[in-house]
Design an enzyme around this catalytic site. Structure first.
Site, short mmCIF file in Angstrom:
data_model
loop_
_atom_site.label_atom_id
_atom_site.label_comp_id
_atom_site.label_asym_id
_atom_site.label_seq_id
_atom_site.Cartn_x
_atom_site.Cartn_y
_atom_site.Cartn_z
N HIS A 166 -11.34 7.33 -9.81
CA HIS A 166 -9.96 7.79 -9.63
C HIS A 166 -9.13 7.64 -10.91
O HIS A 166 -8.07 8.27 -11.04
CB HIS A 166 -9.26 7.01 -8.52
N GLY A 219 -11.25 0.40 1.99
CA GLY A 219 -12.32 -0.20 1.19
C GLY A 219 -11.79 -0.47 -0.20
O GLY A 219 -12.01 -1.53 -0.79
N GLY A 220 -11.04 0.50 -0.71
CA GLY A 220 -10.42 0.33 -2.02
C GLY A 220 -9.23 1.25 -2.17
O GLY A 220 -9.10 2.25 -1.46
N MET A 221 -8.34 0.90 -3.08
CA MET A 221 -7.18 1.75 -3.41
C MET A 221 -7.02 1.71 -4.93
O MET A 221 -6.90 0.65 -5.53
CB MET A 221 -5.93 1.23 -2.69
N GLU A 222 -6.96 2.92 -5.51
CA GLU A 222 -7.08 3.08 -6.95
C GLU A 222 -5.80 2.79 -7.73
O GLU A 222 -5.46 3.55 -8.66
CB GLU A 222 -7.55 4.51 -7.23
N ASP A 277 -1.51 11.46 6.06
CA ASP A 277 -2.63 10.57 6.38
C ASP A 277 -3.75 11.32 7.12
O ASP A 277 -4.92 10.95 7.05
CB ASP A 277 -2.09 9.48 7.31
N GLU A 302 -9.70 13.33 -3.88
CA GLU A 302 -10.82 12.60 -3.27
C GLU A 302 -12.18 13.29 -3.43
O GLU A 302 -13.19 12.63 -3.64
CB GLU A 302 -10.52 12.31 -1.79
N TYR A 320 -13.10 14.45 1.22
CA TYR A 320 -14.00 13.59 0.45
C TYR A 320 -15.36 14.26 0.22
O TYR A 320 -15.80 14.44 -0.90
CB TYR A 320 -14.23 12.27 1.20
N GLN A 369 0.87 -1.18 0.00
CA GLN A 369 0.00 0.00 0.00
C GLN A 369 0.91 1.22 0.00
O GLN A 369 1.60 1.46 0.98
CB GLN A 369 -0.90 -0.02 1.25
N PRO A 421 -6.30 -2.32 4.66
CA PRO A 421 -6.80 -1.25 5.55
C PRO A 421 -7.84 -0.32 4.93
O PRO A 421 -8.38 0.52 5.64
CB PRO A 421 -5.53 -0.48 5.91
N HIS A 448 -16.18 4.48 -6.96
CA HIS A 448 -15.22 5.45 -6.44
C HIS A 448 -13.81 5.18 -7.00
O HIS A 448 -13.16 6.07 -7.55
CB HIS A 448 -15.21 5.39 -4.90
N GLU A 449 -13.36 3.95 -6.86
CA GLU A 449 -11.98 3.64 -7.30
C GLU A 449 -11.85 3.78 -8.81
O GLU A 449 -10.83 4.25 -9.31
CB GLU A 449 -11.55 2.25 -6.83
N1 BES Z 1 -7.14 6.68 -2.26
C1 BES Z 1 -8.03 6.28 -1.23
C2 BES Z 1 -7.35 5.53 -0.13
C3 BES Z 1 -6.24 6.27 0.58
C4 BES Z 1 -6.29 7.63 0.81
C5 BES Z 1 -5.15 5.58 1.02
C6 BES Z 1 -5.24 8.27 1.46
C7 BES Z 1 -4.11 6.20 1.66
C8 BES Z 1 -4.15 7.56 1.88
C9 BES Z 1 -9.20 5.46 -1.78
O1 BES Z 1 -9.60 5.83 -3.04
C10 BES Z 1 -10.38 5.69 -0.88
O2 BES Z 1 -10.80 6.80 -0.80
N2 BES Z 1 -10.91 4.65 -0.25
C11 BES Z 1 -12.09 4.74 0.58
C12 BES Z 1 -13.31 4.32 -0.18
C13 BES Z 1 -14.24 5.36 -0.59
C14 BES Z 1 -15.52 4.82 -1.19
C15 BES Z 1 -14.46 6.55 0.24
C16 BES Z 1 -11.95 3.82 1.76
O3 BES Z 1 -11.11 2.95 1.73
O4 BES Z 1 -12.71 3.95 2.69
ZN ZN Z 2 -10.54 7.72 -3.02
#
Ligand code: BES
Ligand code: ZN
Length: 626
Positions: A321, A290-293, A399, A340, A407, A161, A288, A317-318
């Site tokens: 991205h 829901g998704g990572m793009e 972070d 985001e 978002y 990640q 950790p 969502h992903e």
């Molecule tokens: N890019 C993010 C995950 C992320 C953000 C990882 C910042 C590390 C640092 C991913 O696209 C994301 O936003 N995931 C969300 C899902 C979403 C539907 C809001 C999540 O995992 O909750």
């Molecule tokens: Zn995102």
């Protein structure tokens, strides 16, 4: 230490102790640059254009043995600076393969957040730098999973990640979002496993465990990703599909069956998908997020698999991205809302296109509730300015920007703009924005200027852009959503909290959507009798319903109201699921009462072997720092 290494170290020491170095930058300016970029690298002097990785993935020792071959554009400097964190550097050479010459390097002071600068001595015409390294148990990006933590329980699994600044813990790199690179990789894994990257990918396992990858479009390095395990591919459309462990293939293919429709809907709105293939990789439960793009290969949590496709907006969502974030990227982590906020806005448009306006509004309303809570809690915290869209993250972990502000406030900014100018004009504007900045990085200020010049000015519209971007809270003109379906469940929740019988409405209740259940649970009184919660559990079985969104919401309310009867199920959930979005509020609620805190610590000590570093760090901060 070799004599020449001592000389180089001395040189670097002098460089950083004198007021002004050769490039005319003072020590303070360098520090400012690092604060802004969260990187030590000197990309304005020398920057990677292409990275080739030679990687050997050793599951026995849980080490990646790697060579990072950087092909760079050098404007004439004799020192290249890379970011590293908890990596062991073995040697560094300059020159092409076969003609490599060893060179000197020096590792600067370690910083808990950023890692350390790696200074490499080069010539002012050097363009090829090869860093031989290996990862360590503290390489925070990497999650190594023992077989029992996978679905199949026979083979081990690993994944990385990168976002926001973890790539430096598995690859020595200039780790900042404003530098885009292409990459390729030769990856060696155990024979019976498959390797996948955010690049061109295999559809079947190779005979010998060797894989070659290529990412031909330039990407910021937080999007470099690797997963290795017993993996199988299921095609869902002509350019899309889902990878998972074979045990989950069928369920995954059914859950994500609408993927081809989503891609079509997205392209209709913002133009052609630029990355060729779009696949999903369903990871083990420790993931950790829901998704990572990761480009071409979105990583997703298995918590999305519910059997009823009720959580697929995460996929929208992903996918979104692929435009906002991957094609047009935030220049610094302070501009994170550009990644985001745009993506949440776009996610909702994709959902609307496929499932209709009511479904989309329901999802947006749920997110808005989260925004309201977060505005309140951040407003009361030590950093109330974190409710600004443009953040100030100097000296802080990027972070921390991952809140509903970036978002949802970001998305509602765009929704409000859309309403003001009309969808047709707004879509035309956004399409031109993605075209203008494709494969580039953008600051909040770039966007603000583009908005003013291309949309607001030509249409003679005045809009409080500055207030949205640079002030706290939520501007008054924010659009309001009030989907009618929620009124009914909210009333029912209030009635029930007040002691009325709602069970006679069983027919209504048995037909609720996942999102309606969430709003129902949120609508129950903040202080509710345990007996009332028990009755609901007996009736609807929330505590073990299998839908992670509902369970997480239910556990949170339960913990806050001293409903200890949920502990066995809650413990099971906390041990199985490593998704931070669920863990963070639950552990926070548990940490508020000392009896719960003791219990939470016990559970965490057992559970953390199944969490990724990202979640471990957050939860440790909740349970132990207070
Ligand atoms: N890019 C993010 C995950 C992320 C953000 C990882 C910042 C590390 C640092 C991913 O696209 C994301 O936003 N995931 C969300 C899902 C979403 C539907 C809001 C999540 O995992 O909750
Ligand atoms: Zn995102």
């Amino acid at each position: 230490m070799k004599y020449s290494t001592i000389i180089f170290s001395l040189f670097i020491f002098v460089l950083f102790s004198c007021e002004e170095n050769k490039s005319g930058k003072t020590k303070n300016q360098l520090a400012n640059r690092t604060e802004l970029t969260h990187s030590f690298s000197n990309t304005s002097e020398i920057a990677t254009k292409h990275l080739h990785l030679d990687l050997d993935i050793d599951f026995e020792s849980r080490i990646i043995y790697g060579v990072a071959r950087h092909k760079m554009i050098n404007s004439g400097t004799d020192t290249a600076i890379f970011d590293i964190k908890n990596l062991e550097i073995q040697k560094i050479t300059i020159g092409a393969v076969g003609k490599e010459v060893e060179t000197n390097y020096f590792i600067g002071k370690y910083d808990e957040l950023l890692g350390a600068p790696l200074f490499v001595k080069i010539n002012n015409n050097t363009t090829k730098i090869n860093i031989y390294y290996r990862t360590t148990p503290n390489s925070e990006a990497i999650d190594w999973l023992a077989p029992h933590l996978t679905a199949g329980k026979i083979h081990p699994f690993m994944y990385t990640q990168g976002e926001a600044i973890l790539t430096r813990s598995w690859i020595p790199i200039q780790d900042l979002p404003s530098n885009r690179i292409t990459y390729s990789a030769n990856v060696k894994v155990p024979k019976d496993l498959m390797a996948l990257m955010s690049a061109s990918n295999p559809k079947v396992k190779s005979e010998d465990g060797n894989y070659f990858f290529e990412m031909k479009q330039p990407v910021p390095c937080y999007l470099i990703a690797l997963a290795v395990g017993d993996i199988q591919y299921s095609e869902l459309g002509k350019n899309c599909g889902v990878y998972s462990e074979p045990e989950l293939s069928k369920e995954c293919a059914s859950e994500f069956i609408d993927l081809p429709k989503m891609i079509k809907a997205a392209e209709k709105i913002y133009g052609k998908y630029q990355w060729g293939q779009y696949d999903l990789m369903v990871l083990p439960y420790s993931f950790p997020f829901g998704g990572m793009e990761n480009p071409k290969l979105t990583f997703v949590s298995p918590t999305l698999i519910t059997g009823d496709r009720s959580l697929v907006s995460v996929i929208a969502h992903e996918l979104a991205h692929s435009w906002s974030g991957n094609l047009v990227t935030n220049a610094t982590w302070e501009d994170f809302w550009l990644n985001e906020g745009f993506t949440v806005y776009f996610e909702n448009r994709i959902m609307e296109e496929i499932y209709g306006k009511e479904a989309a509004d329901i999802l947006a309303y749920i997110e808005f509730q989260e925004l309201e809570n977060e505005l309140k809690s951040i407003g009361d915290s030590d950093f109330p300015e974190d409710t600004h869209l443009k953040l100030n993250l100097k000296g802080r972990d990027p972070d921390l920007g991952m809140t509903s502000i970036a978002y949802v406030k970001g998305a509602f900014f765009l929704k409000t703009l859309e309403e003001k100018v009309g969808r047709k004009k707004f879509d035309r504007f956004l399409k031109s924005y993605f075209k203008r900045y494709a494969f580039k990085t953008v600051t909040t200020e770039d966007f603000s200027r583009f908005l003013q010049q291309k949309l607001l000015q030509p249409n003679n519209i005045s809009f409080n852009t500055k207030e949205w971007l640079y002030r706290g809270g939520l501007p008054n003109n924010c659009i309001v959503l009030d989907p009618p379906r929620f009124k009914k469940v909210q009333k029912m929740a209030i009635d029930y909290s007040e002691g009325k019988n709602i069970f006679s409405k069983k027919l209504v209740l048995s037909n609720l959507l996942t999102q309606e259940w969430i709003v129902f649970i949120r609508g129950l009184s903040k202080n509710i009798d345990v007996s009332k919660l028990e009755r609901l559990d007996a009736e609807f079985g929330f505590k073990s319903c299998g839908n992670s969104e509902i369970m997480a919401e239910w556990y949170l309310l339960g913990v806050r109201n001293g409903y200890t009867g949920i502990r066995p199920e809650l413990k099971k959930f906390l041990i199985k699921v490593g998704r931070r979005k669920y863990l963070e509020p639950i552990y926070t609620a548990l940490s508020e009462k000392s009896a719960d805190l003791e219990w939470a610590k016990e559970v965490f000590e057992e559970a953390k072997k199944n969490y990724h570093f990202v979640s471990i760090k957050t939860i440790e901060g909740i349970l132990y720092v207070k």
